[in-house]
Motif scaffolding. Structure first.
Motif, PDB file in Angstrom:
ATOM      1  N   ARG A 179       0.831  -1.167   0.026  1.00  0.00           N
ATOM      2  CA  ARG A 179       0.041   0.070  -0.090  1.00  0.00           C
ATOM      3  C   ARG A 179       0.560   1.381  -0.055  1.00  0.00           C
ATOM      4  O   ARG A 179       0.658   2.251  -0.732  1.00  0.00           O
ATOM      5  CB  ARG A 179      -0.877  -0.187   1.318  1.00  0.00           C
ATOM      6  CG  ARG A 179      -2.090   1.096   1.221  1.00  0.00           C
ATOM      7  CD  ARG A 179      -2.713   1.232   2.409  1.00  0.00           C
ATOM      8  NE  ARG A 179      -1.910   1.526   3.669  1.00  0.00           N
ATOM      9  CZ  ARG A 179      -1.609   2.766   3.677  1.00  0.00           C
ATOM     10  NH1 ARG A 179      -1.928   3.926   2.832  1.00  0.00           N
ATOM     11  NH2 ARG A 179      -0.781   3.199   4.791  1.00  0.00           N
ATOM     12  N   LYS A 180       1.871   1.076   0.723  1.00  0.00           N
ATOM     13  CA  LYS A 180       2.879   2.372   0.895  1.00  0.00           C
ATOM     14  C   LYS A 180       3.636   2.734  -0.409  1.00  0.00           C
ATOM     15  O   LYS A 180       4.011   3.822  -0.773  1.00  0.00           O
ATOM     16  CB  LYS A 180       3.858   2.300   2.149  1.00  0.00           C
ATOM     17  CG  LYS A 180       3.072   2.372   3.414  1.00  0.00           C
ATOM     18  CD  LYS A 180       4.157   2.450   4.493  1.00  0.00           C
ATOM     19  CE  LYS A 180       3.784   2.835   5.843  1.00  0.00           C
ATOM     20  NZ  LYS A 180       4.726   2.673   6.902  1.00  0.00           N
ATOM     21  N   THR A 181       3.786   1.524  -1.319  1.00  0.00           N
ATOM     22  CA  THR A 181       4.531   1.813  -2.368  1.00  0.00           C
ATOM     23  C   THR A 181       3.568   1.698  -3.776  1.00  0.00           C
ATOM     24  O   THR A 181       4.024   1.580  -4.788  1.00  0.00           O
ATOM     25  CB  THR A 181       5.530   0.555  -2.636  1.00  0.00           C
ATOM     26  OG1 THR A 181       4.630  -0.636  -2.619  1.00  0.00           O
ATOM     27  CG2 THR A 181       6.626   0.484  -1.813  1.00  0.00           C
ATOM     28  N   ASP A 182       2.216   2.130  -3.236  1.00  0.00           N
ATOM     29  CA  ASP A 182       1.120   2.360  -4.169  1.00  0.00           C
ATOM     30  C   ASP A 182       0.752   1.364  -5.166  1.00  0.00           C
ATOM     31  O   ASP A 182      -0.128   1.455  -6.282  1.00  0.00           O
ATOM     32  CB  ASP A 182       1.595   3.703  -5.200  1.00  0.00           C
ATOM     33  CG  ASP A 182       1.386   5.097  -4.435  1.00  0.00           C
ATOM     34  OD1 ASP A 182       0.632   4.937  -3.457  1.00  0.00           O
ATOM     35  OD2 ASP A 182       1.920   5.812  -4.736  1.00  0.00           O
ATOM     36  N   ASP A 185      -4.189   0.151  -3.300  1.00  0.00           N
ATOM     37  CA  ASP A 185      -5.019   1.322  -3.002  1.00  0.00           C
ATOM     38  C   ASP A 185      -5.408   0.734  -1.459  1.00  0.00           C
ATOM     39  O   ASP A 185      -5.203   1.816  -0.456  1.00  0.00           O
ATOM     40  CB  ASP A 185      -6.037   1.334  -3.593  1.00  0.00           C
ATOM     41  CG  ASP A 185      -6.638   2.779  -3.150  1.00  0.00           C
ATOM     42  OD1 ASP A 185      -6.222   3.588  -2.477  1.00  0.00           O
ATOM     43  OD2 ASP A 185      -7.971   2.739  -3.134  1.00  0.00           O
ATOM     44  N   LYS A 186      -5.964  -0.363  -1.024  1.00  0.00           N
ATOM     45  CA  LYS A 186      -6.330  -0.636   0.131  1.00  0.00           C
ATOM     46  C   LYS A 186      -6.799  -2.158   0.134  1.00  0.00           C
ATOM     47  O   LYS A 186      -6.681  -2.622  -0.916  1.00  0.00           O
ATOM     48  CB  LYS A 186      -7.708   0.183   0.734  1.00  0.00           C
ATOM     49  CG  LYS A 186      -8.986  -0.083  -0.286  1.00  0.00           C
ATOM     50  CD  LYS A 186      -9.965   0.559   0.405  1.00  0.00           C
ATOM     51  CE  LYS A 186     -11.255   0.602  -0.412  1.00  0.00           C
ATOM     52  NZ  LYS A 186     -12.486   1.117   0.142  1.00  0.00           N
ATOM     53  N   GLY A 206      -3.877  -0.078  -6.821  1.00  0.00           N
ATOM     54  CA  GLY A 206      -3.171   1.121  -6.499  1.00  0.00           C
ATOM     55  C   GLY A 206      -2.751   1.698  -7.598  1.00  0.00           C
ATOM     56  O   GLY A 206      -2.668   1.260  -8.824  1.00  0.00           O
ATOM     57  N   PRO A 207      -2.374   2.963  -7.914  1.00  0.00           N
ATOM     58  CA  PRO A 207      -1.617   3.724  -8.927  1.00  0.00           C
ATOM     59  C   PRO A 207      -0.911   2.734  -9.543  1.00  0.00           C
ATOM     60  O   PRO A 207      -0.608   2.897 -10.877  1.00  0.00           O
ATOM     61  CB  PRO A 207      -1.369   4.943  -8.491  1.00  0.00           C
ATOM     62  CG  PRO A 207      -1.946   5.343  -7.137  1.00  0.00           C
ATOM     63  CD  PRO A 207      -2.288   3.884  -6.732  1.00  0.00           C
ATOM     64  N   ARG A 208       0.292   2.193  -8.914  1.00  0.00           N
ATOM     65  CA  ARG A 208       1.398   1.516  -9.484  1.00  0.00           C
ATOM     66  C   ARG A 208       1.011   0.187 -10.428  1.00  0.00           C
ATOM     67  O   ARG A 208       1.293   0.068 -11.554  1.00  0.00           O
ATOM     68  CB  ARG A 208       2.251   0.995  -8.612  1.00  0.00           C
ATOM     69  CG  ARG A 208       3.731   0.089  -9.012  1.00  0.00           C
ATOM     70  CD  ARG A 208       4.512  -0.179  -7.830  1.00  0.00           C
ATOM     71  NE  ARG A 208       5.226   0.665  -7.579  1.00  0.00           N
ATOM     72  CZ  ARG A 208       6.362   1.280  -7.905  1.00  0.00           C
ATOM     73  NH1 ARG A 208       6.784   0.676  -9.100  1.00  0.00           N
ATOM     74  NH2 ARG A 208       6.962   2.245  -7.218  1.00  0.00           N
ATOM     75  N   ARG A 226      -9.079   4.789 -10.486  1.00  0.00           N
ATOM     76  CA  ARG A 226      -8.295   4.203  -9.471  1.00  0.00           C
ATOM     77  C   ARG A 226      -8.883   2.687  -9.057  1.00  0.00           C
ATOM     78  O   ARG A 226      -8.171   1.789  -8.728  1.00  0.00           O
ATOM     79  CB  ARG A 226      -8.332   5.113  -8.216  1.00  0.00           C
ATOM     80  CG  ARG A 226      -7.176   4.468  -7.030  1.00  0.00           C
ATOM     81  CD  ARG A 226      -7.206   5.487  -5.922  1.00  0.00           C
ATOM     82  NE  ARG A 226      -6.111   5.038  -4.936  1.00  0.00           N
ATOM     83  CZ  ARG A 226      -4.810   5.356  -5.140  1.00  0.00           C
ATOM     84  NH1 ARG A 226      -4.511   5.878  -6.066  1.00  0.00           N
ATOM     85  NH2 ARG A 226      -4.273   4.821  -3.970  1.00  0.00           N
TER      86      ARG A 226
END
Length: 322
Positions: A179-182, A185-186, A206-208, A226
């Motif tokens: 999550r911290k590295t995208d 998302d959750k 997530g975005p990545r 997203r």
């Protein structure tokens, strides 16, 4: 991409070059490190895979029902090649369907730099697993992936925990890193009614994850937001594909009488959705979660899918629907 005219063998280079590409640490001495690489290759060659519709052959446009190896053969430097020459490097022979899929570009590249940056081995394995599964979003209107905790334990693999707190304690650090590295998302956990030691885990890209789809050749319009909803429609199937899919449904579900209904399903629903639901039915059957029959269980699943998307299967509403 491997040249289809000269598919096998694949030159791997020396053990030293392999070690550098794999970024294996220097701990243990070079003989120990090279022996580990050699043994790993030999183990994969010796590993037998039995596929019952689990692998897809892109070239033949069909699901694989076969027993095979991923690597057919490995020949090490100094040994004799099939043509009689002495190998000047280490060479790998891939299985035919594996090689066909690579040449058909039926692959999902891994961002190796990002993969190596992940500190947790569980996070690395989740990245491999979820990165492939998120591609389903291109053909289905999904916002997240759902896994049973018990299934995830087998896939990662990790030891299954009996208690919720222990299960979260094992997985949540990896979830947080992704999550911290995208990449995610959750992540959400949910209880399964009637089961004490199993839970659903929901993964939201997530975005990545979405950026990887664009980067590796997925049309940009296919990734809308997203949440990962898809703009593309499932490709239409021809008569032969429909016929093959119907035969597979009859075989898996053991319900010849429902062939007309399965034909309608094959015509109206995306094949990847059908295969996914059939896989779920097989898993539910093995886990003892099918109350009536596999056919009825599948009908319930495909009915819910179609109702959510306004697809008319021509079924009479049940009491639960009224």
């Amino acid at each position: 991409m491997i040249d289809p005219a000269h598919p096998n063998p694949i030159p791997l280079g020396s053990f030293y070059q392999l070690r550098k590409r794999m970024r294996i640490s220097k701990i243990g001495g070079f003989q120990y490190r090279y022996r580990r690489i050699k043994e790993a290759l030999e183990r994969i060659v010796a590993t037998t895979v039995k596929s019952e519709g689990a692998f897809y052959n892109k070239t033949k446009q069909e699901w694989v029902e076969d027993v095979f190896h991923l690597y057919d053969r490995v020949i090490f430097k100094g040994k004799r090649l099939p043509n009689g020459e002495i190998a000047d490097s280490n060479y790998l022979f891939l299985s035919s369907w594996y090689l066909e899929n690579i040449n058909a570009l039926y692959v999902k590249p891994i961002d190796f730099k990002y993969y190596r940056s992940l500190k947790s081995t569980i996070a690395q394995r989740l990245y491999e697993l979820l990165g492939v599964k998120f591609y389903r979003f291109l053909w289905e209107e999904l916002t997240c992936l759902r896994y049973r905790y018990s299934t995830l334990c087998q896939l990662l693999p990790i030891t299954r925990q009996r208690y919720f707190s222990k299960a979260k304690e094992k997985l949540d650090p990896a979830h947080e890193e992704l999550r911290k590295t995208d990449f995610l998302d959750k992540v959400a956990w949910e209880e399964i009614e009637g089961e004490r030691d199993d839970w659903f885990i929901f993964y939201y890209p997530g975005p990545r994850a979405l950026e990887e789809m664009r980067r590796y050749g997925v049309p940009e319009e296919a990734v809308l937001e997203r949440g990962g909803r898809a703009a593309l429609q499932a490709p239409e199937q021809g008569p032969e594909e429909i016929k093959g899919l119907v035969e597979y449904m009859v075989e898996v579900l053991g319900d010849e009488h429902s062939r007309p209904f399965y034909t309608k399903v094959a015509r109206l629903c995306p094949s990847n959705v059908i295969y996914r639901l059939l896989s779920e039915v097989k898993d539910d059957w093995l886990q003892g979660r099918v109350r009536k029959s596999k056919g009825a269980h599948f009908t319930d699943k495909i009915k819910r899918y179609c109702q959510e998307r306004g697809i008319d299967l021509g079924l009479k509403p049940s009491r639960a629907d009224k």
